[in-house]
Design a protein around this motif. Structure first.
Motif, PDB file in Angstrom:
ATOM      1  N   GLU A  44       7.203  -9.079   2.630  1.00 49.11           N
ATOM      2  CA  GLU A  44       6.799  -7.668   2.719  1.00 49.11           C
ATOM      3  C   GLU A  44       7.424  -6.818   1.606  1.00 49.11           C
ATOM      4  N   ASP A  45       8.493  -7.314   0.963  1.00 54.54           N
ATOM      5  CA  ASP A  45       9.090  -6.600  -0.177  1.00 54.54           C
ATOM      6  C   ASP A  45       8.099  -6.477  -1.336  1.00 54.54           C
ATOM      7  N   LEU A  46       7.154  -7.405  -1.417  1.00 50.91           N
ATOM      8  CA  LEU A  46       6.241  -7.438  -2.562  1.00 50.91           C
ATOM      9  C   LEU A  46       5.180  -6.352  -2.511  1.00 50.91           C
ATOM     10  N   SER A  47       4.943  -5.782  -1.340  1.00 48.40           N
ATOM     11  CA  SER A  47       3.891  -4.764  -1.223  1.00 48.40           C
ATOM     12  C   SER A  47       4.178  -3.555  -2.086  1.00 48.40           C
ATOM     13  N   GLU A  48       5.446  -3.172  -2.237  1.00 49.12           N
ATOM     14  CA  GLU A  48       5.759  -2.007  -3.092  1.00 49.12           C
ATOM     15  C   GLU A  48       5.411  -2.285  -4.548  1.00 49.12           C
ATOM     16  N   TYR A  49       5.551  -3.534  -4.982  1.00 49.64           N
ATOM     17  CA  TYR A  49       5.205  -3.880  -6.365  1.00 49.64           C
ATOM     18  C   TYR A  49       3.692  -3.974  -6.547  1.00 49.64           C
ATOM     19  N   GLU A  50       2.998  -4.447  -5.514  1.00 55.21           N
ATOM     20  CA  GLU A  50       1.535  -4.482  -5.566  1.00 55.21           C
ATOM     21  C   GLU A  50       0.971  -3.069  -5.652  1.00 55.21           C
ATOM     22  N   GLU A  51       1.630  -2.114  -4.990  1.00 51.51           N
ATOM     23  CA  GLU A  51       1.191  -0.716  -5.026  1.00 51.51           C
ATOM     24  C   GLU A  51       1.266  -0.144  -6.437  1.00 51.51           C
ATOM     25  N   GLN A  52       2.247  -0.599  -7.221  1.00 51.24           N
ATOM     26  CA  GLN A  52       2.395  -0.105  -8.591  1.00 51.24           C
ATOM     27  C   GLN A  52       1.228  -0.527  -9.473  1.00 51.24           C
ATOM     28  N   LEU A  53       0.479  -1.529  -9.056  1.00 54.98           N
ATOM     29  CA  LEU A  53      -0.628  -2.036  -9.865  1.00 54.98           C
ATOM     30  C   LEU A  53      -1.909  -1.247  -9.645  1.00 54.98           C
ATOM     31  N   LYS A  54      -1.929  -0.398  -8.624  1.00 52.13           N
ATOM     32  CA  LYS A  54      -3.154   0.341  -8.306  1.00 52.13           C
ATOM     33  C   LYS A  54      -3.235   1.645  -9.064  1.00 52.13           C
TER      34      LYS A  54
END
Length: 72
Positions: free
Chosen positions: A62-72
């Motif tokens: 679940e830590d990775l979701s914040e980094y995925e958000e940066q890609l949007k």
């Protein structure tokens, strides 16, 4: 069998949203690197391109979701 030099928390890595690469300084002077896609696929070992050292990335998926958000 792989030999892990150290275990590093994901928060200690720098993340580049353009290259989607996590990096952390290596003692040799280069940087350990692992991609966001590798982490999403369950890979947790970052390698240094200049020497044989490897580190294990400590993270919760679940830590990775914040980094995925940066890609949007």
């Amino acid at each position: 069998m792989e030999t892990i030099y150290d275990e590093i928390e994901i928060e200690d890595f720098t993340f580049d949203p353009i290259t989607q690469l996590f990096q952390y300084p290596c003692p040799c002077g280069d940087r350990f690197a692992i991609t966001l896609d590798d982490l999403l696929d369950g890979e947790d070992v970052a390698v240094c391109p200049s020497c044989s050292l490897m580190v294990r990335v400590i993270y919760d998926p679940e830590d990775l979701s914040e980094y995925e958000e940066q890609l949007k």
